[in-house]
Design a protein around this motif. Structure first.
Motif, mmCIF file in Angstrom:
data_model
loop_
_atom_site.group_PDB
_atom_site.id
_atom_site.type_symbol
_atom_site.label_atom_id
_atom_site.label_comp_id
_atom_site.label_asym_id
_atom_site.label_seq_id
_atom_site.Cartn_x
_atom_site.Cartn_y
_atom_site.Cartn_z
ATOM 1 N N SER A 58 43.030 44.904 45.131
ATOM 2 C CA SER A 58 41.997 45.326 44.253
ATOM 3 C C SER A 58 41.565 44.344 43.221
ATOM 4 O O SER A 58 40.655 44.245 42.608
ATOM 5 C CB SER A 58 42.082 46.654 43.645
ATOM 6 N N HIS A 59 42.765 43.338 43.211
ATOM 7 C CA HIS A 59 42.389 42.224 42.047
ATOM 8 C C HIS A 59 41.743 41.148 42.399
ATOM 9 O O HIS A 59 41.346 40.144 41.674
ATOM 10 C CB HIS A 59 43.807 41.760 41.395
ATOM 11 N N VAL A 60 41.029 41.062 43.485
ATOM 12 C CA VAL A 60 40.093 40.037 44.076
ATOM 13 C C VAL A 60 38.923 40.388 43.879
ATOM 14 O O VAL A 60 38.716 41.568 43.733
ATOM 15 C CB VAL A 60 40.616 39.533 45.362
ATOM 16 N N ASN A 61 37.909 39.288 44.014
ATOM 17 C CA ASN A 61 36.524 39.607 43.907
ATOM 18 C C ASN A 61 35.907 39.400 45.305
ATOM 19 O O ASN A 61 36.186 38.188 45.757
ATOM 20 C CB ASN A 61 35.901 38.728 42.557
ATOM 21 N N TYR A 100 37.637 35.495 45.996
ATOM 22 C CA TYR A 100 38.219 34.770 45.177
ATOM 23 C C TYR A 100 38.830 35.478 43.869
ATOM 24 O O TYR A 100 38.692 36.728 43.665
ATOM 25 C CB TYR A 100 37.058 33.711 44.730
ATOM 26 N N HIS A 101 39.531 34.603 43.150
ATOM 27 C CA HIS A 101 40.051 35.536 42.007
ATOM 28 C C HIS A 101 41.006 34.473 41.063
ATOM 29 O O HIS A 101 41.334 33.349 41.612
ATOM 30 C CB HIS A 101 41.151 36.612 42.338
ATOM 31 N N HIS A 102 41.309 35.006 39.916
ATOM 32 C CA HIS A 102 42.174 33.985 39.028
ATOM 33 C C HIS A 102 43.432 34.795 39.233
ATOM 34 O O HIS A 102 43.697 35.866 38.733
ATOM 35 C CB HIS A 102 41.562 34.007 37.684
ATOM 36 N N TYR A 103 44.555 34.060 39.477
ATOM 37 C CA TYR A 103 45.804 34.538 39.740
ATOM 38 C C TYR A 103 47.016 33.881 39.004
ATOM 39 O O TYR A 103 47.203 32.546 39.306
ATOM 40 C CB TYR A 103 46.028 34.650 41.219
#
Length: 532
Positions: free
Chosen positions: A191-194, A218-221
């Motif tokens: 769930s933390h990705v876009n 994509y996401h900021h990790y």
């Protein structure tokens, strides 16, 4: 003799000319390297396999090299895991896993890769990058999903998540058709990705994921930018202009050359399922009834981690028909935007609830809005990210606090106590700029507001943050109360300007409510703020 001397002189002049030309040539090459930002634009393409080997790897390398020439990226390729060490990875702004498979890094190489991401490195994964390092938890969470199976190669309809406004999908319509090998994943995408692209499972045979089957995101990790696309099985894909545009923009975003743009009219960040946010929960005090390791010192205890909120510390309720964020405060935590933001006007309204929790039963009610949040979760007290804080605390709303390794300068007065010793900094627009960070060599990491402008407990207050470049301004109920300049971040042995980051809203042992959380892009400070 004179003829011999002339010959020697002529030879010397010729030699010097050659050396001069050679040096000049080297200077030109160095200038090109400097202007093209060698390190920032250098990409390592890693294609090692310890499982199935895709025949399209050479075609992928050729395509990425061509993109490199077209976009001024320096492309290096390898299948040597030994290149994954601290010193070598400093040379790359981006690492691409091109159809890697299996376990390809040892434990020391994994540590080097984690450090690389934590210090701002970026990652692009293609196709079977999700069939890689299945037993490595960091990688599993970073990549977002991992391969389980696939049906035969076939054409499918792909839905485009235009609402995410990522440049890698801007050229697509609302849907398109594509022939590829479509992966089923072990679990739904985390769930933390876009999500960028989603397979229409009714359009092809062999579906396994159910009603929602994401295939690119994509996401900021943990400090880095991460982009993954499930396309890229066969040679043909790397000759497809639409896919190459998708890949080019994904790499460009990962490099930080582009960003996801805000709507010009602004965006409401609050909806009933907190779709634009993640939750990071800190350590659990023994007074909390939850099945997790407890700690009297919640600043050093084991955090519950990402999107693990069984007590529903963060939830959305309805009040007079409006969405309202309720924060119980029972466990320290941070509601964290999935995206990073820069050059914006952030607004929110807040009011205090009644409840307070250990270990702050005797303290002021406390919360906070953290912005320009960078790096890993839990950098500060195992809970919050390194960031600039707009303090939300009874009697102290609008104070500035530097958390972790993100900090700045505040025009301020040095206030002394009765004994004549330094006590604190207080914002004064005409004051001397004080560098503020909780670290050796700094007098303080905090600057108090210039004046108290809060409403009584239980009443709504309006909080505003204007961010432009590496400068920010705090307002409480329409009044400027603080200003931060030269925001910066100490990371990887360097100090870099901070102009964007995530936003976190704190849970810190007090019940609090927020509503009308909105962010709007700006290119200048409003005229009303220019005469500070």
């Amino acid at each position: 003799m004179q003829k011999k001397i002339k010959k020697v002189l002529l030879f010397s002049i010729f030699s010097i000319s050659i050396i001069f030309i050679s040096c000049k040539s080297k200077q030109v090459n160095n200038t090109v390297s400097k202007s093209s930002n060698k390190i920032e634009n250098t990409i390592l393409v890693f294609s090692k396999t310890n499982g199935w080997r895709h025949k399209s790897i050479p075609a992928g390398i050729t395509a990425i090299k061509k993109l490199g020439l077209e976009n001024n990226w320096k492309i290096e390729t390898t299948e040597d895991s030994n290149q994954f060490n601290d010193e070598n990875l400093k040379n790359y702004k981006n690492i691409i896993f091109l159809n890697t498979t299996g376990d390809i890094l040892n434990s020391q190489q994994e540590k080097a890769f984690i450090k690389y991401i934590n210090e701002g490195g970026s990652f692009v994964g293609l196709h079977s990058a999700s069939d890689t390092e299945h037993k490595w938890p960091f990688y599993s969470e970073m990549i977002g999903a991992q391969f389980k199976s696939h049906p035969e190669q076939q054409t499918a309809v792909i839905k485009v998540h235009k609402e995410n406004k990522h440049p890698s999908i801007a050229h697509y319509g609302n849907t398109f058709q594509k022939f590829d090998e479509w992966y089923n994943f072990k679990e739904p995408v985390q769930s933390h990705v876009n999500v960028l692209l989603e397979l229409d499972e009714n359009s092809y045979k062999g579906k396994r994921m159910g009603t929602k089957h994401d295939i690119a995101w994509y996401h900021h990790y943990e400090g880095g930018r991460i982009f993954y696309t499930g396309m890229g099985h066969a040679d043909d894909t790397f000759a497809d202009s639409d896919f190459l545009q998708h890949l080019k923009e994904g790499i460009s975003w990962a490099l930080g050359e582009t960003n996801v743009q805000l709507d010009k009219e602004g965006e409401n960040l609050l909806d009933n399922n907190l779709s634009k946010w993640d939750v990071w929960m800190g350590a659990v005090h023994p007074s909390v009834d939850v099945d997790f390791e407890k700690s009297e010192n919640v600043k050093t205890g084991k955090p519950m981690g990402l999107n693990n909120d069984p007590k529903k510390v963060f939830s959305v309720i309805k009040e007079n028909g409006e969405d309202v964020l309720k924060i119980t405060g029972e466990i320290y935590g941070g509601l964290t935007t999935k995206n990073e933001y820069g050059d914006y006007h952030f607004t929110a309204q807040f009011k205090w609830g009644e409840k307070k929790w250990k270990p702050r039963l005797q303290d002021k009610r406390d919360s906070g809005i953290l912005y320009h949040a960078k790096g890993i979760h839990g950098a500060f007290w195992n809970v919050w990210m390194s960031s600039l804080e707009f303090q939300v605390q009874e009697g102290d709303c609008g104070d500035f606090i530097a958390l972790g390794d993100v900090y700045g300068d505040v025009p301020s007065d040095r206030i002394k106590n009765k004994e004549g010793q330094f006590n604190k900094f207080v914002y004064n627009p005409k004051g001397k700029e004080a560098p503020l960070k909780w670290a050796g060599g700094f007098e303080s990491g905090q600057a108090s507001k210039s004046k108290l402008n809060e409403n009584s407990n239980g009443e709504w207050n309006t909080l505003e943050i204007y961010c432009l470049g590496n400068e920010s301004i705090h307002l409480v109920n329409g009044v400027i109360v603080n200003r931060i300049k030269n925001a910066r971040y100490d990371i990887g042995g360097k100090t870099i300007p901070v102009t964007q980051g995530k936003i976190q809203i704190q849970s810190e042992a007090a019940e609090v409510y927020y509503k009308n959380i909105k962010i709007t892009p700006i290119s200048n400070f409003p005229k009303s703020l220019k005469n500070l």
